[in-house]
Design a protein around this motif. Structure first.
Motif, PDB file in Angstrom:
ATOM      1  N   ALA A 279       0.833  -1.211   0.000  1.00 27.02           N
ATOM      2  CA  ALA A 279       0.000   0.000   0.000  1.00 27.02           C
ATOM      3  C   ALA A 279       0.862   1.253   0.000  1.00 27.02           C
ATOM      4  CB  ALA A 279      -0.933  -0.011   1.207  1.00 27.02           C
ATOM      5  N   ASN A 282       1.942   2.090  -3.261  1.00 29.46           N
ATOM      6  CA  ASN A 282       0.811   2.332  -4.166  1.00 29.46           C
ATOM      7  C   ASN A 282       0.595   1.158  -5.123  1.00 29.46           C
ATOM      8  OD1 ASN A 282      -1.325   4.120  -4.859  1.00 29.46           O
ATOM      9  ND2 ASN A 282      -0.248   4.708  -6.736  1.00 29.46           N
ATOM     10  N   LEU A 283       0.844  -0.040  -4.634  1.00 28.56           N
ATOM     11  CA  LEU A 283       0.745  -1.244  -5.452  1.00 28.56           C
ATOM     12  C   LEU A 283      -0.581  -1.963  -5.181  1.00 28.56           C
ATOM     13  CD1 LEU A 283       2.000  -3.383  -7.353  1.00 28.56           C
ATOM     14  CD2 LEU A 283       3.111  -4.381  -5.324  1.00 28.56           C
ATOM     15  N   ALA A 284      -1.386  -2.115  -6.210  1.00 35.71           N
ATOM     16  CA  ALA A 284      -2.647  -2.842  -6.075  1.00 35.71           C
ATOM     17  C   ALA A 284      -2.360  -4.298  -5.737  1.00 35.71           C
ATOM     18  CB  ALA A 284      -3.459  -2.742  -7.358  1.00 35.71           C
ATOM     19  N   GLN A 285      -3.217  -4.917  -4.920  1.00 35.44           N
ATOM     20  CA  GLN A 285      -2.887  -6.226  -4.367  1.00 35.44           C
ATOM     21  C   GLN A 285      -4.114  -7.077  -4.082  1.00 35.44           C
ATOM     22  OE1 GLN A 285      -1.930  -5.935   0.057  1.00 35.44           O
ATOM     23  NE2 GLN A 285      -1.778  -3.758  -0.514  1.00 35.44           N
ATOM     24  N   ARG A 346      -7.688  -1.454 -10.183  1.00 34.47           N
ATOM     25  CA  ARG A 346      -6.538  -0.892  -9.473  1.00 34.47           C
ATOM     26  C   ARG A 346      -6.846   0.484  -8.910  1.00 34.47           C
ATOM     27  NH1 ARG A 346      -4.361  -2.432 -14.151  1.00 34.47           N
ATOM     28  NH2 ARG A 346      -3.716  -0.338 -14.737  1.00 34.47           N
ATOM     29  N   ALA A 347      -7.547   1.295  -9.668  1.00 40.73           N
ATOM     30  CA  ALA A 347      -7.809   2.680  -9.257  1.00 40.73           C
ATOM     31  C   ALA A 347      -8.583   2.750  -7.947  1.00 40.73           C
ATOM     32  CB  ALA A 347      -8.561   3.413 -10.358  1.00 40.73           C
ATOM     33  N   GLN A 349      -8.549   0.684  -5.398  1.00 41.50           N
ATOM     34  CA  GLN A 349      -7.629   0.444  -4.280  1.00 41.50           C
ATOM     35  C   GLN A 349      -6.724   1.632  -4.043  1.00 41.50           C
ATOM     36  OE1 GLN A 349      -5.148  -2.986  -3.783  1.00 41.50           O
ATOM     37  NE2 GLN A 349      -6.702  -4.366  -4.625  1.00 41.50           N
ATOM     38  N   GLN A 350      -6.091   2.072  -5.118  1.00 46.83           N
ATOM     39  CA  GLN A 350      -5.073   3.110  -4.984  1.00 46.83           C
ATOM     40  C   GLN A 350      -5.643   4.430  -4.483  1.00 46.83           C
ATOM     41  OE1 GLN A 350      -3.744   2.570  -8.993  1.00 46.83           O
ATOM     42  NE2 GLN A 350      -1.948   1.372  -8.396  1.00 46.83           N
ATOM     43  N   TYR A 353      -5.287   4.446  -0.701  1.00 49.42           N
ATOM     44  CA  TYR A 353      -3.963   4.342  -0.096  1.00 49.42           C
ATOM     45  C   TYR A 353      -3.476   5.619   0.608  1.00 49.42           C
ATOM     46  CZ  TYR A 353      -3.119  -0.300  -2.139  1.00 49.42           C
ATOM     47  OH  TYR A 353      -3.160  -1.642  -2.452  1.00 49.42           O
TER      48      TYR A 353
END
Length: 389
Positions: A279, A282-285, A346-347, A349-350, A353
């Motif tokens: 996080a 800034n890595l989606a997971q 992805r967006a 999640q990010q 963060y």
């Protein structure tokens, strides 16, 4: 108030116990900061490579021998019992100023009881997660732990509600650690990675979790041929284990997880510290976990929280998808990974963060904890002198 004799000042002894890889990393940070404050500090440590490097000599006990949980923990109970007895004997011989316990609550709470019974000052950095399970342990914590230093902001309110008030949130050290890391601009070239986007696989630091999680992770490489799958390996784990579990199309890169996170498109991560680190990059997971069925049945009956990912626990809603135990199948992991690889997946999640960053501040948590621990230890010595001990 009389000042301490200089002879006592140079005999500040820190007895530090960390039982697995993440605790070893946190312990190393703490040791370095304590040394920067107390220049005469002496340490007796149970830990790993990171703590050994921070001390400047090998740890007295190899903490990797303690990195078990669930059924695997039970299988090795006699080894751990022997280690506990050795640590207890060493504690009485070493006579530390402060006993500093880091995470690994099953072992460390037993040592805390022994230490307190023998009159030692006991501090806990990264305390037992009684908010998740084992709430009855609060009585033992009140009895045996003098002060807690927390790295998760929501823990303080929970412990206060249980009438334990000698706890402070010092900030999460991962904020500083990630901020201080200099990304290697040649990471891809040095590791012979090609132009394809990267899916990072972080299967954890325990042998048992790697055995259970990594085969499911690497199996996804057959479904996403336009991506390169890269495992964040650890040199403390035998290379042969990774080689046995990974197909030739999946590369293992050792001890470079931050550089891998910095360049990856998405990650599949074993529940634990790495979820927060991702996080912060800034890595989606996707967070995954799987236990032995008997261990899962046991933990399922006592767990009281809704999430296993630290990101979701901090935010108190499902920012990060979780696939746990029977939900962790090839089909569901494929569907979740497909969604995450989409821009919208992805967006979402990010976008959450930055709030994680704010919640984890201040960023110099290990330094704050170290300063307070040294101050408490000095006061403890002062009180002993005043009481004629």
């Amino acid at each position: 108030m009389a000042s301490l004799p200089s002879k006592i000042q140079i005999l500040m002894r820190y007895y530090v116990i960390a039982g697995e890889h993440s605790g070893d990393m946190h312990g190393a940070d703490l040791i370095r900061h304590i040394k920067s404050i107390d220049h005469h500090a002496d340490f007796w440590c149970c830990g790993g490579t990171a703590m050994s490097q921070a001390m400047g000599r090998p740890c007295s006990v190899d903490g990797s021998k303690m990195a078990y949980m669930g059924i695997d923990f039970l299988k090795r109970w006699y080894t751990l019992w022997q280690l506990l007895k050795f640590c207890q004997k060493s504690l009485k011989h070493y006579q530390p100023t402060v006993v500093l316990l880091i995470d690994y609550s099953g072992f460390n709470m037993r040592l805390a009881a022994f230490a307190k019974k023998n009159g030692f000052l006991v501090h806990y950095y990264i305390p037992p997660k009684i908010w998740a399970h084992g709430q009855k342990r609060i009585a033992k914590i009140k009895q045996n732990v003098d002060h807690i230093w927390s790295i998760l902001p929501f823990e303080v309110a929970y412990y206060h509600a249980q009438c334990y008030h000698t706890i402070d949130y010092v900030g999460n050290p991962l904020i500083q650690k990630v901020a201080d890391h200099a990304i290697n601009p040649f990471f891809k070239a040095e590791n012979r990675l090609d132009h394809r986007p990267i899916i990072a696989l972080l299967p954890g630091s325990r042998l048992d979790e790697i055995h259970r999680l990594l085969p499911l992770m690497v199996a996804q490489a057959a479904h996403f041929k336009g991506y390169q799958f890269v495992v964040a390996g650890l040199s403390i784990i035998p290379n042969s284990l990774y080689e046995a579990l990974c197909p030739p199309t999946v590369q293992v890169i050792y001890d470079q997880s931050y550089d891998l996170m910095a360049v990856a498109k998405v990650a599949v991560i074993a529940a634990g510290t790495a979820s927060l680190e991702a996080a912060l990059f800034n890595l989606a997971q996707i967070v995954v976990y799987k236990l032995h069925p008997l261990a899962y049945f046991f933990y399922k009956s006592i767990i009281t929280v809704d999430y296993i990912s630290l990101v979701n626990l901090l935010m108190d809603h499902p920012v990060v998808p979780e696939l746990i135990q029977y939900q962790l199948t090839d089909k569901k992991l494929y569907a979740t990974l497909t969604n995450l690889l989409s821009s919208n997946g992805r967006a979402k999640q990010q976008a959450a963060y930055p709030a994680v960053h704010r919640l984890l501040s201040p960023k110099n948590g290990a330094a704050i904890a170290a300063k307070s621990i040294v101050a408490h230890a000095k006061q403890f010595l002062q009180n002993q002198q005043n009481n004629g001990k």
